[in-house]
Design an enzyme around this catalytic site. Sequence first.
Site, mmCIF file in Angstrom:
data_model
loop_
_atom_site.group_PDB
_atom_site.id
_atom_site.type_symbol
_atom_site.label_atom_id
_atom_site.label_comp_id
_atom_site.label_asym_id
_atom_site.label_seq_id
_atom_site.Cartn_x
_atom_site.Cartn_y
_atom_site.Cartn_z
ATOM 1 N N TRP A 1 1.029 -1.313 -0.230
ATOM 2 C CA TRP A 1 -0.068 -0.072 0.056
ATOM 3 C C TRP A 1 0.915 1.028 0.023
ATOM 4 O O TRP A 1 1.825 1.252 0.701
ATOM 5 C CB TRP A 1 -0.860 0.036 1.262
ATOM 6 C CG TRP A 1 -2.083 0.907 1.304
ATOM 7 C CD1 TRP A 1 -2.195 2.089 1.559
ATOM 8 C CD2 TRP A 1 -3.520 0.561 0.458
ATOM 9 N NE1 TRP A 1 -3.390 2.575 1.396
ATOM 10 C CE2 TRP A 1 -4.028 1.558 0.623
ATOM 11 C CE3 TRP A 1 -3.945 -0.416 -0.161
ATOM 12 C CZ2 TRP A 1 -5.447 1.715 0.114
ATOM 13 C CZ3 TRP A 1 -5.062 -0.353 -0.410
ATOM 14 C CH2 TRP A 1 -5.891 0.542 -0.463
ATOM 15 N N GLU B 1 -3.487 8.901 -2.110
ATOM 16 C CA GLU B 1 -2.729 7.973 -2.403
ATOM 17 C C GLU B 1 -1.908 7.783 -3.757
ATOM 18 O O GLU B 1 -1.835 6.441 -4.054
ATOM 19 C CB GLU B 1 -3.245 6.628 -1.640
ATOM 20 C CG GLU B 1 -4.218 6.970 -0.518
ATOM 21 C CD GLU B 1 -4.723 5.782 0.358
ATOM 22 O OE1 GLU B 1 -5.500 4.923 -0.219
ATOM 23 O OE2 GLU B 1 -4.481 5.667 1.361
ATOM 24 N N ASP C 1 -0.184 11.670 -2.112
ATOM 25 C CA ASP C 1 -1.113 12.602 -1.714
ATOM 26 C C ASP C 1 -2.188 11.949 -0.708
ATOM 27 O O ASP C 1 -2.351 10.753 -0.512
ATOM 28 C CB ASP C 1 -1.396 13.525 -2.624
ATOM 29 C CG ASP C 1 -2.608 12.609 -3.837
ATOM 30 O OD1 ASP C 1 -2.619 11.432 -3.534
ATOM 31 O OD2 ASP C 1 -2.793 13.323 -4.879
ATOM 32 N N GLU D 1 -18.773 6.705 -0.712
ATOM 33 C CA GLU D 1 -17.654 7.535 -0.745
ATOM 34 C C GLU D 1 -17.885 8.579 -2.050
ATOM 35 O O GLU D 1 -17.594 9.738 -1.850
ATOM 36 C CB GLU D 1 -16.407 6.600 -1.180
ATOM 37 C CG GLU D 1 -15.258 7.353 -1.660
ATOM 38 C CD GLU D 1 -14.282 6.233 -2.039
ATOM 39 O OE1 GLU D 1 -14.293 5.859 -3.131
ATOM 40 O OE2 GLU D 1 -13.267 6.177 -1.508
#
Length: 361
Positions: A108, A161, A158, A313
């Site tokens: 990640w 991601e 950022d 989202e």
Amino acid sequence: MNDKLIRYSIDVILKFQQPNGAYPACPTMPDYQFCWFRDSSFIAHAMLISGETASAQAFHTWAALTILRYESNARRAMGDFSVGKAPNPHDILRARYTYDGGKGPDEWPEFQLDGLGTWLWALKAFNDADNPLNVDVQRAAHFVADYLTVLWPSPCHDLWEEAGDRVHTYTLAAIYGGLLAAADYLKRPELCTVADNIKTYVMNNMVSSGRFMKSVGNPIVDASLLGLATPYRLVEPDDPLMTATVKQIEADIYAAGFGVHRYRGDVYYGGGAWLLLLAWLGWYDTETGNTERAEKILSDIERQAASNGDLPEQVVPPMLADVSHYDYWVKVRGTIATPLLWSHAMQLITANAVQQSTVKS
Ligand code: BGC
């Protein structure tokens, strides 16, 4: 009118907060079943201003204990950066941890400095509301202030991601806001000097055509630039650079009635319109006196809640940028994250800001 959703947002956050204080980004999507500093700092702030102080306190303690657990490695990352070496990805403080404070999968993009800045920022309102910072929170806040003081000039991913090889305007604004806040409650005036240096860097490197840009070397607008004024106050909401930036956001990425896209060319789930960014625009509006649009935004959000009140989202049709990317992400991660606790938090923050501005006028 918005009262039912306000109650629901508080309840859904309380329902999924872990006993140790961690907030999941989204309890139903496997890739989001982690606690992010970014999402959670806004969630804790929303809970604080909604009168749920114990929830905010529990998160801040979770954050502090998690940070302190990784402090020695993080100090090594600071040391490396100070001598001109890129920080080792195994040493840096991560963007997200498992609920029990463990590390998630290594692949990640974890090096994201904005969330730590937001955490320092959120602690100020918490402390100002007569909640003394416990010893662990104080120690961790001191350490995070040191960490950001050293690492702020480093490229990192950022808040979306992405673009880990660049320095991002939102990230620097979050660090700026966090360090100024910490200068106050940690009584460390020297942090104001670091914040001043960050502001100078932003003004010299992140302004183009009379407005702010997404990152060094990338002149487009990103919805997160709203954060420069609201809440981090790198500039005032009515600063001409800020109003020009918001005008460009409205022209390029505001899907009125639905949401705000992150930036032009976004492909995540086809680049839908984000409800938390819509709420963010409304929050900004309350600071420039445009309460009318902020109220409209709140009803636009409410209209897009699922029948049980869950906020996603992002919403996709009818402004979907690219269907193939939408299908791709559904295959990789499943349906769009719902409920996204950060969406609920931003709805609460904006509803609260509208209430405050109505009380004032
Ligand atoms: C977003 C991040 C967010 C994370 C968890 C990602 O898709 O880009 O901003 O922190 O999801 O909500």
